[in-house]
Design an enzyme around this catalytic site. Structure first.
Site, PDB file in Angstrom:
ATOM      1  N   PHE A 198       0.857  -1.187   0.000  1.00  0.00           N
ATOM      2  CA  PHE A 198       0.000   0.000   0.000  1.00  0.00           C
ATOM      3  C   PHE A 198       0.891   1.234   0.000  1.00  0.00           C
ATOM      4  CE2 PHE A 198      -2.231   3.620   1.637  1.00  0.00           C
ATOM      5  CZ  PHE A 198      -3.405   3.589   0.897  1.00  0.00           C
TER       6      PHE A 198
ATOM      7  N   ASP B  62       9.273   3.267   2.046  1.00  0.00           N
ATOM      8  CA  ASP B  62       8.049   4.004   2.358  1.00  0.00           C
ATOM      9  C   ASP B  62       7.780   3.840   3.853  1.00  0.00           C
ATOM     10  OD1 ASP B  62       5.513   4.945   2.833  1.00  0.00           O
ATOM     11  OD2 ASP B  62       4.597   4.018   1.059  1.00  0.00           O
TER      12      ASP B  62
ATOM     13  N   LYS C 200       2.338  11.329   7.081  1.00  0.00           N
ATOM     14  CA  LYS C 200       1.563  11.102   8.307  1.00  0.00           C
ATOM     15  C   LYS C 200       2.145  11.803   9.545  1.00  0.00           C
ATOM     16  CE  LYS C 200      -1.150   7.274   6.697  1.00  0.00           C
ATOM     17  NZ  LYS C 200      -0.819   6.161   5.817  1.00  0.00           N
TER      18      LYS C 200
HETATM   19  C1  LIG Z   1      -0.989   6.217   4.314  1.00  0.00           C
HETATM   20  C2  LIG Z   1       0.094   5.665   3.475  1.00  0.00           C
HETATM   21  C3  LIG Z   1       0.404   6.214   2.218  1.00  0.00           C
HETATM   22  C4  LIG Z   1      -0.415   7.318   1.590  1.00  0.00           C
HETATM   23  O1  LIG Z   1      -0.444   8.488   2.335  1.00  0.00           O
HETATM   24  P1  LIG Z   1      -1.610   9.563   2.029  1.00  0.00           P
HETATM   25  O2  LIG Z   1      -1.230  10.736   2.882  1.00  0.00           O
HETATM   26  O3  LIG Z   1      -2.891   8.920   2.454  1.00  0.00           O
HETATM   27  O4  LIG Z   1      -1.575   9.859   0.583  1.00  0.00           O
HETATM   28  C5  LIG Z   1       1.459   5.685   1.519  1.00  0.00           C
HETATM   29  N1  LIG Z   1       2.192   4.671   2.013  1.00  0.00           N
HETATM   30  C6  LIG Z   1       1.924   4.114   3.201  1.00  0.00           C
HETATM   31  C7  LIG Z   1       2.770   2.984   3.696  1.00  0.00           C
HETATM   32  C8  LIG Z   1       0.857   4.569   3.976  1.00  0.00           C
HETATM   33  O5  LIG Z   1       0.562   3.989   5.131  1.00  0.00           O
END
Ligand SMILES: *Cc1c(COP(=O)(O)O)cnc(C)c1O
Length: 424
Positions: free
Chosen positions: A144, A230, A271
Protein backbone atom coordinates in the site's frame (compact mmCIF):
# COMPACT_ATOMS: atom_id res chain seq x y z
CA UNK A 1 -21.03 27.21 9.55
CA UNK A 2 -23.82 25.10 10.94
CA UNK A 3 -22.62 22.41 13.35
CA UNK A 4 -24.29 19.04 13.70
CA UNK A 5 -26.30 18.34 16.84
CA UNK A 6 -26.10 14.55 16.87
CA UNK A 7 -23.93 11.79 15.49
CA UNK A 8 -26.82 10.64 13.31
CA UNK A 9 -27.08 14.09 11.71
CA UNK A 10 -23.41 14.04 10.84
CA UNK A 11 -23.57 10.56 9.35
CA UNK A 12 -26.64 11.48 7.31
CA UNK A 13 -24.91 14.56 5.91
CA UNK A 14 -21.76 12.66 4.97
CA UNK A 15 -23.80 9.96 3.29
CA UNK A 16 -25.85 12.44 1.31
CA UNK A 17 -23.22 15.00 0.30
CA UNK A 18 -19.91 13.18 0.40
CA UNK A 19 -18.50 10.66 -2.06
CA UNK A 20 -18.65 7.19 -0.58
CA UNK A 21 -14.95 6.47 -0.85
CA UNK A 22 -14.69 5.24 2.76
CA UNK A 23 -16.69 2.96 5.03
CA UNK A 24 -16.21 4.53 8.47
CA UNK A 25 -17.11 2.97 11.79
CA UNK A 26 -20.35 4.65 12.95
CA UNK A 27 -18.80 7.11 15.41
CA UNK A 28 -18.66 10.89 14.94
CA UNK A 29 -15.72 12.57 16.64
CA UNK A 30 -15.80 16.16 17.81
CA UNK A 31 -12.77 16.52 20.06
CA UNK A 32 -9.37 14.95 20.68
CA UNK A 33 -6.69 15.25 23.32
CA UNK A 34 -3.69 12.94 23.68
CA UNK A 35 -4.83 9.32 23.46
CA UNK A 36 -8.51 10.27 23.81
CA UNK A 37 -11.25 11.35 21.42
CA UNK A 38 -14.84 12.35 22.19
CA UNK A 39 -17.92 11.90 20.04
CA UNK A 40 -20.62 14.50 19.40
CA UNK A 41 -22.61 13.22 22.40
CA UNK A 42 -19.59 13.56 24.66
CA UNK A 43 -18.70 9.89 24.98
CA UNK A 44 -14.95 9.37 25.50
CA UNK A 45 -12.89 6.78 23.65
CA UNK A 46 -9.33 5.54 23.49
CA UNK A 47 -8.09 6.12 19.95
CA UNK A 48 -6.44 2.87 18.92
CA UNK A 49 -5.85 3.80 15.28
CA UNK A 50 -4.18 7.23 15.56
CA UNK A 51 -5.50 8.26 12.14
CA UNK A 52 -3.48 5.49 10.49
CA UNK A 53 -0.41 6.49 12.55
CA UNK A 54 -0.57 10.19 11.68
CA UNK A 55 -1.18 11.29 15.28
CA UNK A 56 1.71 9.44 16.93
CA UNK A 57 2.22 12.49 19.16
CA UNK A 58 -1.39 12.34 20.39
CA UNK A 59 -4.36 14.46 19.40
CA UNK A 60 -3.95 18.24 19.40
CA UNK A 61 -0.51 18.19 20.99
CA UNK A 62 -0.19 21.69 22.52
CA UNK A 63 3.34 22.22 21.25
CA UNK A 64 2.46 21.29 17.67
CA UNK A 65 -0.82 23.20 17.66
CA UNK A 66 1.05 26.11 19.24
CA UNK A 67 3.56 26.12 16.38
CA UNK A 68 0.68 26.05 13.89
CA UNK A 69 -1.09 29.00 15.53
CA UNK A 70 2.04 31.08 15.88
CA UNK A 71 3.02 30.56 12.24
CA UNK A 72 -0.57 31.01 11.00
CA UNK A 73 -0.54 34.57 12.33
CA UNK A 74 2.66 35.41 10.45
CA UNK A 75 2.76 33.75 7.05
CA UNK A 76 1.04 30.67 5.63
CA UNK A 77 1.89 30.33 1.96
CA UNK A 78 4.32 31.93 -0.43
CA UNK A 79 4.46 29.22 -3.09
CA UNK A 80 7.96 28.32 -4.18
CA UNK A 81 8.03 31.27 -6.55
CA UNK A 82 9.70 33.04 -3.61
CA UNK A 83 11.78 31.93 -0.66
CA UNK A 84 10.24 31.88 2.82
CA UNK A 85 12.00 32.18 6.17
CA UNK A 86 10.82 28.81 7.57
CA UNK A 87 11.60 26.40 4.74
CA UNK A 88 15.39 26.64 4.99
CA UNK A 89 15.50 26.08 8.77
CA UNK A 90 13.01 23.21 8.40
CA UNK A 91 15.08 21.60 5.63
CA UNK A 92 18.21 21.83 7.76
CA UNK A 93 16.34 20.42 10.74
CA UNK A 94 14.71 17.47 8.96
CA UNK A 95 17.81 16.43 6.98
CA UNK A 96 19.98 16.47 10.12
CA UNK A 97 17.27 14.61 12.05
CA UNK A 98 17.22 11.75 9.55
CA UNK A 99 20.80 11.95 8.32
CA UNK A 100 20.41 12.88 4.64
CA UNK A 101 21.86 15.69 2.50
CA UNK A 102 18.57 16.96 1.11
CA UNK A 103 14.79 16.90 1.38
CA UNK A 104 12.05 17.46 -1.18
CA UNK A 105 8.97 18.72 0.68
CA UNK A 106 5.46 17.68 -0.39
CA UNK A 107 2.07 17.43 1.31
CA UNK A 108 0.49 13.99 1.25
CA UNK A 109 1.94 10.51 1.46
CA UNK A 110 0.91 9.52 -2.04
CA UNK A 111 2.59 12.65 -3.42
CA UNK A 112 5.81 11.73 -1.63
CA UNK A 113 5.69 8.22 -3.11
CA UNK A 114 5.10 9.72 -6.58
CA UNK A 115 8.04 12.04 -5.95
CA UNK A 116 10.32 9.12 -5.02
CA UNK A 117 9.26 7.22 -8.15
CA UNK A 118 10.05 10.24 -10.32
CA UNK A 119 13.45 10.82 -8.70
CA UNK A 120 14.26 7.12 -9.00
CA UNK A 121 13.40 6.94 -12.69
CA UNK A 122 15.28 10.14 -13.53
CA UNK A 123 18.30 8.86 -11.59
CA UNK A 124 18.08 5.61 -13.55
CA UNK A 125 18.29 7.40 -16.89
CA UNK A 126 20.74 10.15 -16.00
CA UNK A 127 23.06 8.41 -13.54
CA UNK A 128 22.74 4.70 -14.13
CA UNK A 129 22.42 4.96 -17.90
CA UNK A 130 19.24 2.94 -18.38
CA UNK A 131 17.63 3.59 -21.78
CA UNK A 132 14.93 6.27 -21.55
CA UNK A 133 11.45 4.96 -20.68
CA UNK A 134 12.82 1.47 -20.00
CA UNK A 135 13.26 1.86 -16.22
CA UNK A 136 11.52 -0.64 -13.95
CA UNK A 137 10.80 -0.48 -10.26
CA UNK A 138 10.33 -3.59 -8.11
CA UNK A 139 7.36 -3.52 -5.73
CA UNK A 140 5.77 -6.14 -3.45
CA UNK A 141 2.53 -8.12 -3.32
CA UNK A 142 -0.06 -6.58 -0.97
CA UNK A 143 1.73 -3.22 -0.99
CA UNK A 144 0.00 0.00 0.00
CA UNK A 145 1.58 3.25 -1.15
CA UNK A 146 -1.42 5.52 -1.75
CA UNK A 147 -4.18 6.20 -4.24
CA UNK A 148 -2.84 8.03 -7.29
CA UNK A 149 -3.20 6.48 -10.74
CA UNK A 150 0.46 5.44 -10.90
CA UNK A 151 0.46 3.98 -7.40
CA UNK A 152 -2.74 1.94 -7.84
CA UNK A 153 -1.25 0.64 -11.09
CA UNK A 154 0.88 -1.71 -8.98
CA UNK A 155 -1.62 -2.38 -6.17
CA UNK A 156 -2.78 -5.93 -5.38
CA UNK A 157 -6.15 -4.68 -4.15
CA UNK A 158 -8.94 -5.12 -6.74
CA UNK A 159 -11.05 -2.32 -5.16
CA UNK A 160 -8.15 0.11 -5.47
CA UNK A 161 -7.47 -0.83 -9.12
CA UNK A 162 -10.57 -1.97 -10.94
CA UNK A 163 -11.81 0.40 -13.66
CA UNK A 164 -9.08 2.96 -13.05
CA UNK A 165 -6.92 1.85 -15.97
CA UNK A 166 -5.07 2.26 -18.24
CA UNK A 167 -2.30 1.71 -15.73
CA UNK A 168 1.21 3.10 -15.48
CA UNK A 169 3.74 0.53 -16.65
CA UNK A 170 7.27 -0.12 -15.43
CA UNK A 171 6.59 -1.98 -12.19
CA UNK A 172 7.47 -5.58 -11.34
CA UNK A 173 5.61 -7.12 -8.41
CA UNK A 174 7.21 -9.88 -6.36
CA UNK A 175 6.40 -11.65 -3.06
CA UNK A 176 7.21 -9.76 0.17
CA UNK A 177 9.78 -11.13 2.61
CA UNK A 178 11.38 -13.31 -0.06
CA UNK A 179 15.02 -12.35 -0.69
CA UNK A 180 15.38 -15.05 -3.37
CA UNK A 181 12.53 -13.58 -5.40
CA UNK A 182 14.16 -10.17 -5.13
CA UNK A 183 17.57 -11.46 -6.18
CA UNK A 184 15.92 -13.15 -9.17
CA UNK A 185 13.93 -10.04 -10.18
CA UNK A 186 17.05 -7.88 -9.95
CA UNK A 187 18.62 -9.92 -12.76
CA UNK A 188 16.28 -8.27 -15.25
CA UNK A 189 17.59 -5.37 -17.33
CA UNK A 190 16.57 -1.80 -16.61
CA UNK A 191 15.78 -2.06 -12.89
CA UNK A 192 16.19 1.37 -11.29
CA UNK A 193 14.73 0.88 -7.81
CA UNK A 194 12.96 -1.18 -5.17
CA UNK A 195 9.98 0.40 -3.39
CA UNK A 196 9.13 -1.22 -0.06
CA UNK A 197 7.19 -0.79 3.17
CA UNK A 198 9.53 -1.99 5.96
CA UNK A 199 6.41 -3.42 7.61
CA UNK A 200 3.29 -3.79 5.47
CA UNK A 201 0.71 -1.77 7.42
CA UNK A 202 -2.46 -1.79 5.33
CA UNK A 203 -1.95 -5.41 4.35
CA UNK A 204 -2.44 -6.31 8.02
CA UNK A 205 0.83 -5.42 9.75
CA UNK A 206 3.14 -7.97 8.11
CA UNK A 207 6.54 -7.80 9.77
CA UNK A 208 9.25 -9.30 7.55
CA UNK A 209 11.84 -11.73 8.90
CA UNK A 210 14.82 -10.39 10.81
CA UNK A 211 17.50 -9.42 8.32
CA UNK A 212 15.19 -9.14 5.30
CA UNK A 213 15.43 -5.36 5.05
CA UNK A 214 19.20 -5.41 5.38
CA UNK A 215 19.23 -7.97 2.61
CA UNK A 216 17.04 -5.73 0.44
CA UNK A 217 19.43 -2.84 1.11
CA UNK A 218 22.52 -4.85 0.23
CA UNK A 219 20.93 -6.41 -2.88
CA UNK A 220 20.00 -2.90 -4.02
CA UNK A 221 23.54 -1.73 -3.43
CA UNK A 222 25.17 -4.62 -5.27
CA UNK A 223 22.83 -4.18 -8.27
CA UNK A 224 23.16 -0.38 -8.27
CA UNK A 225 19.43 0.24 -7.87
CA UNK A 226 17.80 2.66 -5.43
CA UNK A 227 16.35 1.33 -2.17
CA UNK A 228 13.16 3.33 -1.52
CA UNK A 229 11.67 2.92 1.94
CA UNK A 230 8.05 4.00 2.36
CA UNK A 231 8.04 4.82 6.09
CA UNK A 232 4.87 6.89 5.90
CA UNK A 233 3.07 4.59 8.34
CA UNK A 234 5.99 2.84 10.06
CA UNK A 235 8.23 5.86 10.62
CA UNK A 236 8.44 8.58 13.29
CA UNK A 237 8.69 6.30 16.31
CA UNK A 238 5.69 4.10 15.57
CA UNK A 239 7.49 0.75 15.49
CA UNK A 240 9.89 1.37 18.38
CA UNK A 241 12.69 2.79 16.23
CA UNK A 242 12.76 6.26 14.75
CA UNK A 243 12.16 4.39 11.49
CA UNK A 244 11.18 0.75 11.09
CA UNK A 245 14.42 0.12 9.18
CA UNK A 246 16.35 1.15 12.33
CA UNK A 247 15.15 -1.83 14.29
CA UNK A 248 15.20 -0.61 17.86
CA UNK A 249 16.95 2.72 17.88
CA UNK A 250 16.87 6.33 16.82
CA UNK A 251 19.57 6.09 14.18
CA UNK A 252 17.48 6.72 11.05
CA UNK A 253 19.27 3.79 9.50
CA UNK A 254 22.68 5.32 10.11
CA UNK A 255 23.49 3.26 13.16
CA UNK A 256 27.18 2.83 13.99
CA UNK A 257 26.38 -0.39 15.81
CA UNK A 258 24.85 -2.19 12.87
CA UNK A 259 27.27 -4.13 10.70
CA UNK A 260 25.10 -3.70 7.64
CA UNK A 261 23.09 -0.51 7.36
CA UNK A 262 19.61 -0.72 5.94
CA UNK A 263 19.87 2.95 5.01
CA UNK A 264 17.49 3.71 2.18
CA UNK A 265 18.59 5.79 -0.80
CA UNK A 266 15.20 7.47 -0.80
CA UNK A 267 13.33 7.81 2.49
CA UNK A 268 9.61 8.57 2.15
CA UNK A 269 7.83 10.18 5.11
CA UNK A 270 4.32 11.49 5.72
CA UNK A 271 1.56 11.10 8.31
CA UNK A 272 3.18 11.63 11.76
CA UNK A 273 5.90 13.96 10.45
CA UNK A 274 3.25 16.60 11.20
CA UNK A 275 1.65 14.93 14.22
CA UNK A 276 -1.58 14.81 12.25
CA UNK A 277 -2.02 18.57 12.50
CA UNK A 278 -1.44 19.47 8.86
CA UNK A 279 -0.59 17.50 5.69
CA UNK A 280 3.19 17.26 5.44
CA UNK A 281 5.26 14.72 3.54
CA UNK A 282 8.86 14.49 2.48
CA UNK A 283 11.37 12.58 0.41
CA UNK A 284 14.94 12.53 1.71
CA UNK A 285 18.05 11.57 -0.26
CA UNK A 286 21.73 12.38 -0.59
CA UNK A 287 23.05 14.87 -3.14
CA UNK A 288 24.15 12.44 -5.85
CA UNK A 289 20.52 11.29 -6.11
CA UNK A 290 18.58 14.47 -5.32
CA UNK A 291 20.60 16.51 -7.83
CA UNK A 292 18.64 14.96 -10.72
CA UNK A 293 15.81 17.26 -9.62
CA UNK A 294 16.22 20.66 -11.28
CA UNK A 295 13.89 23.67 -11.60
CA UNK A 296 10.69 22.75 -13.41
CA UNK A 297 11.02 18.97 -12.99
CA UNK A 298 8.83 18.66 -9.91
CA UNK A 299 6.84 20.74 -7.46
CA UNK A 300 3.70 21.55 -5.54
CA UNK A 301 2.09 24.88 -4.66
CA UNK A 302 1.78 23.97 -0.99
CA UNK A 303 4.91 21.81 -0.70
CA UNK A 304 7.42 23.46 1.64
CA UNK A 305 5.03 26.13 2.91
CA UNK A 306 5.92 27.86 6.19
CA UNK A 307 3.00 26.39 8.15
CA UNK A 308 4.09 22.89 7.20
CA UNK A 309 7.71 23.58 8.16
CA UNK A 310 6.81 25.02 11.56
CA UNK A 311 4.42 22.17 12.33
CA UNK A 312 6.80 19.42 11.21
CA UNK A 313 9.69 20.78 13.28
CA UNK A 314 7.49 20.88 16.39
CA UNK A 315 6.16 17.39 15.67
CA UNK A 316 9.67 15.93 15.34
CA UNK A 317 10.86 17.75 18.47
CA UNK A 318 8.00 16.18 20.43
CA UNK A 319 9.03 12.69 19.28
CA UNK A 320 12.55 13.27 20.62
CA UNK A 321 11.82 15.29 23.75
CA UNK A 322 9.06 13.01 24.97
CA UNK A 323 11.02 9.85 24.07
CA UNK A 324 8.03 8.49 22.16
CA UNK A 325 10.12 5.99 20.19
CA UNK A 326 11.28 4.38 23.41
CA UNK A 327 7.73 4.43 24.79
CA UNK A 328 6.42 2.72 21.65
CA UNK A 329 9.03 -0.01 22.04
CA UNK A 330 8.24 -0.62 25.72
CA UNK A 331 4.43 -0.49 25.38
CA UNK A 332 4.53 -2.61 22.23
CA UNK A 333 6.21 -5.43 24.11
CA UNK A 334 3.72 -5.11 26.91
CA UNK A 335 0.80 -5.17 24.47
CA UNK A 336 1.98 -8.25 22.58
CA UNK A 337 2.75 -10.01 25.89
CA UNK A 338 -0.77 -9.48 27.10
CA UNK A 339 -2.36 -10.41 23.78
CA UNK A 340 -0.22 -13.53 23.47
CA UNK A 341 -1.43 -14.66 26.89
CA UNK A 342 -4.98 -13.68 26.00
CA UNK A 343 -5.18 -15.67 22.77
CA UNK A 344 -4.79 -18.84 24.82
CA UNK A 345 -8.14 -17.95 26.42
CA UNK A 346 -10.12 -17.41 23.21
CA UNK A 347 -10.81 -19.26 20.00
CA UNK A 348 -11.59 -16.02 18.23
CA UNK A 349 -8.06 -14.64 17.93
CA UNK A 350 -5.38 -16.76 16.31
CA UNK A 351 -2.40 -14.46 16.24
CA UNK A 352 -0.98 -11.16 17.40
CA UNK A 353 1.87 -9.62 15.46
CA UNK A 354 3.60 -6.29 15.06
CA UNK A 355 6.43 -4.11 16.19
CA UNK A 356 6.44 -1.24 18.65
CA UNK A 357 2.90 0.15 18.74
CA UNK A 358 1.97 -1.03 15.25
CA UNK A 359 0.21 -4.30 15.92
CA UNK A 360 -2.63 -6.44 14.66
CA UNK A 361 -4.66 -9.40 15.75
CA UNK A 362 -5.87 -11.99 13.29
CA UNK A 363 -9.47 -13.10 13.78
CA UNK A 364 -10.28 -16.76 13.45
CA UNK A 365 -12.88 -16.52 10.69
CA UNK A 366 -13.11 -16.54 6.90
CA UNK A 367 -11.72 -13.47 5.09
CA UNK A 368 -15.12 -12.27 3.92
CA UNK A 369 -16.98 -12.62 7.24
CA UNK A 370 -17.81 -9.48 9.18
CA UNK A 371 -16.38 -10.67 12.51
CA UNK A 372 -13.50 -8.16 12.66
CA UNK A 373 -15.91 -5.35 11.80
CA UNK A 374 -18.44 -6.53 14.41
CA UNK A 375 -15.70 -6.69 17.06
CA UNK A 376 -14.65 -3.14 16.19
CA UNK A 377 -18.25 -1.97 16.60
CA UNK A 378 -18.38 -3.71 20.01
CA UNK A 379 -15.01 -2.16 20.96
CA UNK A 380 -16.47 1.22 20.09
CA UNK A 381 -19.43 0.57 22.42
CA UNK A 382 -16.88 -0.23 25.12
CA UNK A 383 -14.87 2.94 24.56
CA UNK A 384 -12.04 1.97 22.22
CA UNK A 385 -11.72 2.81 18.52
CA UNK A 386 -9.98 0.48 16.10
CA UNK A 387 -10.59 -0.49 12.48
CA UNK A 388 -10.31 -3.77 10.57
CA UNK A 389 -7.79 -3.93 7.75
CA UNK A 390 -7.86 -6.29 4.79
CA UNK A 391 -9.38 -9.63 5.64
CA UNK A 392 -10.26 -10.45 9.19
CA UNK A 393 -7.50 -8.46 10.83
CA UNK A 394 -7.76 -5.63 13.38
CA UNK A 395 -4.95 -3.10 13.55
CA UNK A 396 -4.05 -1.70 16.97
CA UNK A 397 -2.01 1.49 16.80
CA UNK A 398 -2.63 3.94 19.67
CA UNK A 399 -0.87 7.31 19.94
CA UNK A 400 2.66 6.88 21.28
CA UNK A 401 1.96 9.22 24.22
CA UNK A 402 -0.02 6.47 25.95
CA UNK A 403 0.97 5.51 29.51
CA UNK A 404 1.49 1.96 30.73
CA UNK A 405 -1.61 2.22 32.89
CA UNK A 406 -3.73 3.42 29.96
CA UNK A 407 -2.41 0.60 27.82
CA UNK A 408 -3.47 -1.93 30.46
CA UNK A 409 -6.96 -0.38 30.55
CA UNK A 410 -7.11 -0.72 26.76
CA UNK A 411 -6.03 -4.36 26.90
CA UNK A 412 -8.77 -4.94 29.51
CA UNK A 413 -11.35 -3.47 27.10
CA UNK A 414 -10.06 -5.51 24.15
CA UNK A 415 -10.03 -8.75 26.13
CA UNK A 416 -13.45 -8.36 27.74
CA UNK A 417 -15.02 -7.27 24.44
CA UNK A 418 -13.68 -10.28 22.59
CA UNK A 419 -14.70 -12.63 25.42
CA UNK A 420 -18.24 -11.15 25.38
CA UNK A 421 -18.21 -11.73 21.68
CA UNK A 422 -17.22 -15.36 22.02
CA UNK A 423 -20.07 -15.86 24.48
CA UNK A 424 -22.71 -14.50 22.04
C1 LIG B 1 -0.99 6.22 4.31
C2 LIG B 1 0.09 5.66 3.47
C3 LIG B 1 0.40 6.21 2.22
C4 LIG B 1 -0.41 7.32 1.59
O1 LIG B 1 -0.44 8.49 2.33
P1 LIG B 1 -1.61 9.56 2.03
O2 LIG B 1 -1.23 10.74 2.88
O3 LIG B 1 -2.89 8.92 2.45
O4 LIG B 1 -1.57 9.86 0.58
C5 LIG B 1 1.46 5.68 1.52
N1 LIG B 1 2.19 4.67 2.01
C6 LIG B 1 1.92 4.11 3.20
C7 LIG B 1 2.77 2.98 3.70
C8 LIG B 1 0.86 4.57 3.98
O5 LIG B 1 0.56 3.99 5.13
Amino acid sequence: MELVQTSNDAITLENKYGAHNYHPLPVVLAKGEGVYVWDVEGKKYFDFLSSYSAVNQGHCHPRIVGALKEQADKLTLTSRAFYNDVLGPYEKYVTEYFGFDKVLPMNTGAEAVETAIKICRKWGYEKKGVAENQGKIIVFDQNFHGRTTTIISFSSDPDARKNFGPYTSGFIKIPYNDPKALAEALKEDGIVGVLIEPIQGEAGVFVPDEGFLNEVASLCKSHNVLFMADEIQTGIGRTGGLLAICGNCDCAGHCEKQSTYATPDLLILGKAISGGVYPVSAVLANDEIMEVITPGTHGSTFGGNPLAGAVAMAALEVIRDEKLTQNARKLGELFRDRMNKFIERTELVTLVRGKGLLNAIVINDTEDSSTAWDICVALKENGLLAKPTHGNIIRFAPPLVMTEEELHSCCDIIESTILEFTAV
